[in-house]
Write a protein that holds these residues in place. Sequence first.
Motif, PDB file in Angstrom:
ATOM      1  N   VAL A  89       4.948   7.373  -2.788  1.00 50.01           N
ATOM      2  CA  VAL A  89       4.265   7.385  -1.498  1.00 50.01           C
ATOM      3  C   VAL A  89       4.402   8.796  -0.938  1.00 50.01           C
ATOM      4  CG1 VAL A  89       4.163   6.429   0.827  1.00 50.01           C
ATOM      5  CG2 VAL A  89       4.760   4.943  -1.101  1.00 50.01           C
ATOM      6  N   GLN A  90       3.293   9.492  -0.866  1.00 49.72           N
ATOM      7  CA  GLN A  90       3.277  10.869  -0.379  1.00 49.72           C
ATOM      8  C   GLN A  90       3.083  10.914   1.133  1.00 49.72           C
ATOM      9  OE1 GLN A  90      -0.231  13.103  -1.327  1.00 49.72           O
ATOM     10  NE2 GLN A  90       0.915  15.016  -1.516  1.00 49.72           N
ATOM     11  N   GLY A  91       2.373   9.927   1.676  1.00 51.77           N
ATOM     12  CA  GLY A  91       2.106   9.885   3.105  1.00 51.77           C
ATOM     13  C   GLY A  91       1.869   8.459   3.551  1.00 51.77           C
ATOM     14  N   ALA A  92       1.989   8.248   4.859  1.00 47.55           N
ATOM     15  CA  ALA A  92       1.787   6.908   5.418  1.00 47.55           C
ATOM     16  C   ALA A  92       1.380   7.043   6.877  1.00 47.55           C
ATOM     17  CB  ALA A  92       3.073   6.082   5.313  1.00 47.55           C
ATOM     18  N   THR A  93       0.840   5.958   7.414  1.00 50.22           N
ATOM     19  CA  THR A  93       0.582   5.930   8.846  1.00 50.22           C
ATOM     20  C   THR A  93       1.932   5.864   9.552  1.00 50.22           C
ATOM     21  OG1 THR A  93       0.323   3.528   8.722  1.00 50.22           O
ATOM     22  CG2 THR A  93      -1.696   4.856   8.631  1.00 50.22           C
ATOM     23  N   SER A  94       1.959   6.218  10.820  1.00 47.61           N
ATOM     24  CA  SER A  94       3.237   6.323  11.527  1.00 47.61           C
ATOM     25  C   SER A  94       4.043   5.028  11.516  1.00 47.61           C
ATOM     26  CB  SER A  94       3.007   6.803  12.964  1.00 47.61           C
ATOM     27  OG  SER A  94       2.165   5.897  13.643  1.00 47.61           O
ATOM     28  N   ASP A  95       3.372   3.868  11.539  1.00 52.24           N
ATOM     29  CA  ASP A  95       4.115   2.601  11.531  1.00 52.24           C
ATOM     30  C   ASP A  95       4.710   2.278  10.160  1.00 52.24           C
ATOM     31  OD1 ASP A  95       1.417   2.229  10.657  1.00 52.24           O
ATOM     32  OD2 ASP A  95       1.639   0.070  10.913  1.00 52.24           O
ATOM     33  N   VAL A 100       7.533   6.493   3.142  1.00 52.90           N
ATOM     34  CA  VAL A 100       7.245   7.812   2.578  1.00 52.90           C
ATOM     35  C   VAL A 100       8.405   8.255   1.684  1.00 52.90           C
ATOM     36  CG1 VAL A 100       6.819  10.255   3.105  1.00 52.90           C
ATOM     37  CG2 VAL A 100       5.765   8.464   4.512  1.00 52.90           C
ATOM     38  N   GLY A 101       8.063   8.693   0.488  1.00 56.86           N
ATOM     39  CA  GLY A 101       9.047   9.151  -0.484  1.00 56.86           C
ATOM     40  C   GLY A 101       9.445   8.080  -1.486  1.00 56.86           C
ATOM     41  N   GLY A 102       9.107   6.830  -1.203  1.00 55.67           N
ATOM     42  CA  GLY A 102       9.464   5.754  -2.119  1.00 55.67           C
ATOM     43  C   GLY A 102       8.677   5.826  -3.417  1.00 55.67           C
ATOM     44  N   LYS A 103       9.322   5.436  -4.504  1.00 56.71           N
ATOM     45  CA  LYS A 103       8.644   5.354  -5.805  1.00 56.71           C
ATOM     46  C   LYS A 103       8.012   3.979  -5.913  1.00 56.71           C
ATOM     47  CE  LYS A 103       9.291   5.740 -10.768  1.00 56.71           C
ATOM     48  NZ  LYS A 103      10.244   6.030 -11.863  1.00 56.71           N
ATOM     49  N   GLU A 162      10.921   1.645  -4.746  1.00 56.28           N
ATOM     50  CA  GLU A 162      12.330   1.903  -5.053  1.00 56.28           C
ATOM     51  C   GLU A 162      12.713   3.231  -4.417  1.00 56.28           C
ATOM     52  OE1 GLU A 162      14.105   3.251  -9.069  1.00 56.28           O
ATOM     53  OE2 GLU A 162      14.077   1.047  -9.098  1.00 56.28           O
ATOM     54  N   ARG A 163      13.900   3.210  -3.787  1.00 57.39           N
ATOM     55  CA  ARG A 163      14.416   4.434  -3.194  1.00 57.39           C
ATOM     56  C   ARG A 163      15.928   4.393  -3.303  1.00 57.39           C
ATOM     57  NH1 ARG A 163      12.114   6.787   2.066  1.00 57.39           N
ATOM     58  NH2 ARG A 163      10.769   5.076   1.632  1.00 57.39           N
ATOM     59  N   GLU A 164      16.495   5.443  -3.894  1.00 58.97           N
ATOM     60  CA  GLU A 164      17.945   5.553  -4.049  1.00 58.97           C
ATOM     61  C   GLU A 164      18.547   4.284  -4.666  1.00 58.97           C
ATOM     62  OE1 GLU A 164      19.585   6.745  -0.282  1.00 58.97           O
ATOM     63  OE2 GLU A 164      18.206   8.437  -0.122  1.00 58.97           O
ATOM     64  N   GLY A 165      17.871   3.762  -5.684  1.00 67.14           N
ATOM     65  CA  GLY A 165      18.371   2.594  -6.403  1.00 67.14           C
ATOM     66  C   GLY A 165      18.132   1.257  -5.724  1.00 67.14           C
ATOM     67  N   GLN A 166      17.560   1.271  -4.533  1.00 65.65           N
ATOM     68  CA  GLN A 166      17.296   0.036  -3.785  1.00 65.65           C
ATOM     69  C   GLN A 166      15.817  -0.335  -3.903  1.00 65.65           C
ATOM     70  OE1 GLN A 166      19.736  -1.789  -2.208  1.00 65.65           O
ATOM     71  NE2 GLN A 166      21.135  -0.308  -3.119  1.00 65.65           N
ATOM     72  N   SER A 167      15.560  -1.612  -4.124  1.00 71.23           N
ATOM     73  CA  SER A 167      14.191  -2.124  -4.233  1.00 71.23           C
ATOM     74  C   SER A 167      13.752  -2.703  -2.893  1.00 71.23           C
ATOM     75  CB  SER A 167      14.149  -3.196  -5.319  1.00 71.23           C
ATOM     76  OG  SER A 167      12.844  -3.690  -5.470  1.00 71.23           O
ATOM     77  N   GLN A 168      12.514  -2.477  -2.541  1.00 71.20           N
ATOM     78  CA  GLN A 168      11.958  -2.979  -1.284  1.00 71.20           C
ATOM     79  C   GLN A 168      10.565  -3.536  -1.557  1.00 71.20           C
ATOM     80  OE1 GLN A 168      11.285   0.113   1.623  1.00 71.20           O
ATOM     81  NE2 GLN A 168      10.763  -1.327   3.249  1.00 71.20           N
ATOM     82  N   THR A 169      10.323  -4.771  -1.113  1.00 72.89           N
ATOM     83  CA  THR A 169       9.002  -5.387  -1.251  1.00 72.89           C
ATOM     84  C   THR A 169       8.332  -5.399   0.113  1.00 72.89           C
ATOM     85  OG1 THR A 169       9.782  -6.784  -3.060  1.00 72.89           O
ATOM     86  CG2 THR A 169       7.757  -7.466  -1.939  1.00 72.89           C
ATOM     87  N   VAL A 170       7.092  -4.929   0.148  1.00 81.36           N
ATOM     88  CA  VAL A 170       6.304  -4.948   1.381  1.00 81.36           C
ATOM     89  C   VAL A 170       4.938  -5.548   1.072  1.00 81.36           C
ATOM     90  CG1 VAL A 170       7.453  -2.959   2.456  1.00 81.36           C
ATOM     91  CG2 VAL A 170       5.443  -2.595   1.030  1.00 81.36           C
ATOM     92  N   VAL A 171       4.315  -6.091   2.084  1.00 82.75           N
ATOM     93  CA  VAL A 171       2.943  -6.572   1.968  1.00 82.75           C
ATOM     94  C   VAL A 171       2.124  -5.766   2.971  1.00 82.75           C
ATOM     95  CG1 VAL A 171       1.396  -8.535   2.183  1.00 82.75           C
ATOM     96  CG2 VAL A 171       3.692  -8.865   1.255  1.00 82.75           C
ATOM     97  N   ALA A 182      -3.475   9.242  12.039  1.00 79.90           N
ATOM     98  CA  ALA A 182      -2.543  10.355  11.850  1.00 79.90           C
ATOM     99  C   ALA A 182      -1.639   9.986  10.673  1.00 79.90           C
ATOM    100  CB  ALA A 182      -1.723  10.572  13.112  1.00 79.90           C
ATOM    101  N   TRP A 183      -1.383  10.936   9.795  1.00 73.06           N
ATOM    102  CA  TRP A 183      -0.576  10.680   8.609  1.00 73.06           C
ATOM    103  C   TRP A 183       0.784  11.355   8.729  1.00 73.06           C
ATOM    104  CZ3 TRP A 183      -2.024   7.090   5.273  1.00 73.06           C
ATOM    105  CH2 TRP A 183      -3.366   6.730   5.243  1.00 73.06           C
ATOM    106  N   VAL A 184       1.810  10.658   8.284  1.00 69.99           N
ATOM    107  CA  VAL A 184       3.165  11.187   8.202  1.00 69.99           C
ATOM    108  C   VAL A 184       3.403  11.505   6.730  1.00 69.99           C
ATOM    109  CG1 VAL A 184       5.610  10.667   8.532  1.00 69.99           C
ATOM    110  CG2 VAL A 184       3.915   9.772  10.148  1.00 69.99           C
ATOM    111  N   THR A 185       3.846  12.719   6.431  1.00 68.14           N
ATOM    112  CA  THR A 185       4.046  13.137   5.044  1.00 68.14           C
ATOM    113  C   THR A 185       5.522  13.358   4.755  1.00 68.14           C
ATOM    114  OG1 THR A 185       3.834  15.486   5.548  1.00 68.14           O
ATOM    115  CG2 THR A 185       1.791  14.277   5.035  1.00 68.14           C
ATOM    116  N   TRP A 186       5.815  13.644   3.489  1.00 68.70           N
ATOM    117  CA  TRP A 186       7.196  13.864   3.069  1.00 68.70           C
ATOM    118  C   TRP A 186       7.846  14.971   3.900  1.00 68.70           C
ATOM    119  CZ3 TRP A 186      11.309  11.910   1.280  1.00 68.70           C
ATOM    120  CH2 TRP A 186      12.344  12.724   0.815  1.00 68.70           C
ATOM    121  N   SER A 187       7.139  16.049   4.168  1.00 64.56           N
ATOM    122  CA  SER A 187       7.743  17.136   4.937  1.00 64.56           C
ATOM    123  C   SER A 187       8.062  16.705   6.357  1.00 64.56           C
ATOM    124  CB  SER A 187       6.851  18.390   4.919  1.00 64.56           C
ATOM    125  OG  SER A 187       5.605  18.105   5.514  1.00 64.56           O
ATOM    126  N   ASP A 188       7.312  15.750   6.894  1.00 65.98           N
ATOM    127  CA  ASP A 188       7.602  15.243   8.241  1.00 65.98           C
ATOM    128  C   ASP A 188       8.893  14.435   8.294  1.00 65.98           C
ATOM    129  OD1 ASP A 188       5.166  16.264   9.288  1.00 65.98           O
ATOM    130  OD2 ASP A 188       4.103  14.474   8.599  1.00 65.98           O
TER     131      ASP A 188
END
Length: 193
Positions: A89-95, A100-103, A162-171, A182-188
């Motif tokens: 995930v390179q970018g996401a909406t603010s909510d 962002v950053g998750g594999k 997946e982030r730092e070895g933790q799995s997360q499921t979202v819908v 407006a997009w939030v990116t990794w640098s943000d």
Amino acid sequence: HPFGVIARADFDKAVAELRERLPILADHEIIVGMARLVALLRDGHSRLSLPAGPSADSQSHTPTAGPKEGVTFHALPLRFYLFSDGLHVQGATSDRRDLVGGKVVRIGTMTAEAALEAIRPAVHYDSEMWFKLVGPQYLRIPEILHSCGVTAAVGETPLVLEREGQSQTVVLEPLPSGPEPAWVTWSDVSGTA
């Protein structure tokens, strides 16, 4: 020279197969079927402009006007990028900034890798590098995901990250029609410039 990669007879056969299936296809499946036909040409500069609003039209160098009426394709509230270690995930909406950053491990019913291959026939590209750039953008469009068998329906899209070895499921729900969010990116979120 549209028939440099595919023979005219093979293209005509694909057109006939789509035509036969028209009565059983939903509108978005017909449009993705037509995009598949154009993608058979394997020319990165030849594409079917999808009926996408601003958030979903990330497939071209220049903006394509949104559809005025009829079928509209949507976008998920995330932007993906294919790095050497996988889809992220390179970018996401603010909510959804927490994503962002998750594999990306899974999209719908498939692994991220299988989902990318499933949408390949609908992507206009002429080199593998172009596919690696454009393919992840198509993974944001629920109508393409459904038409290519990645998800069971258009609408809610399950995702496993997946982030730092933790799995997360979202819908995820598709973004509503309207102006570009407006997009939030990794640098943000990382504090780096």
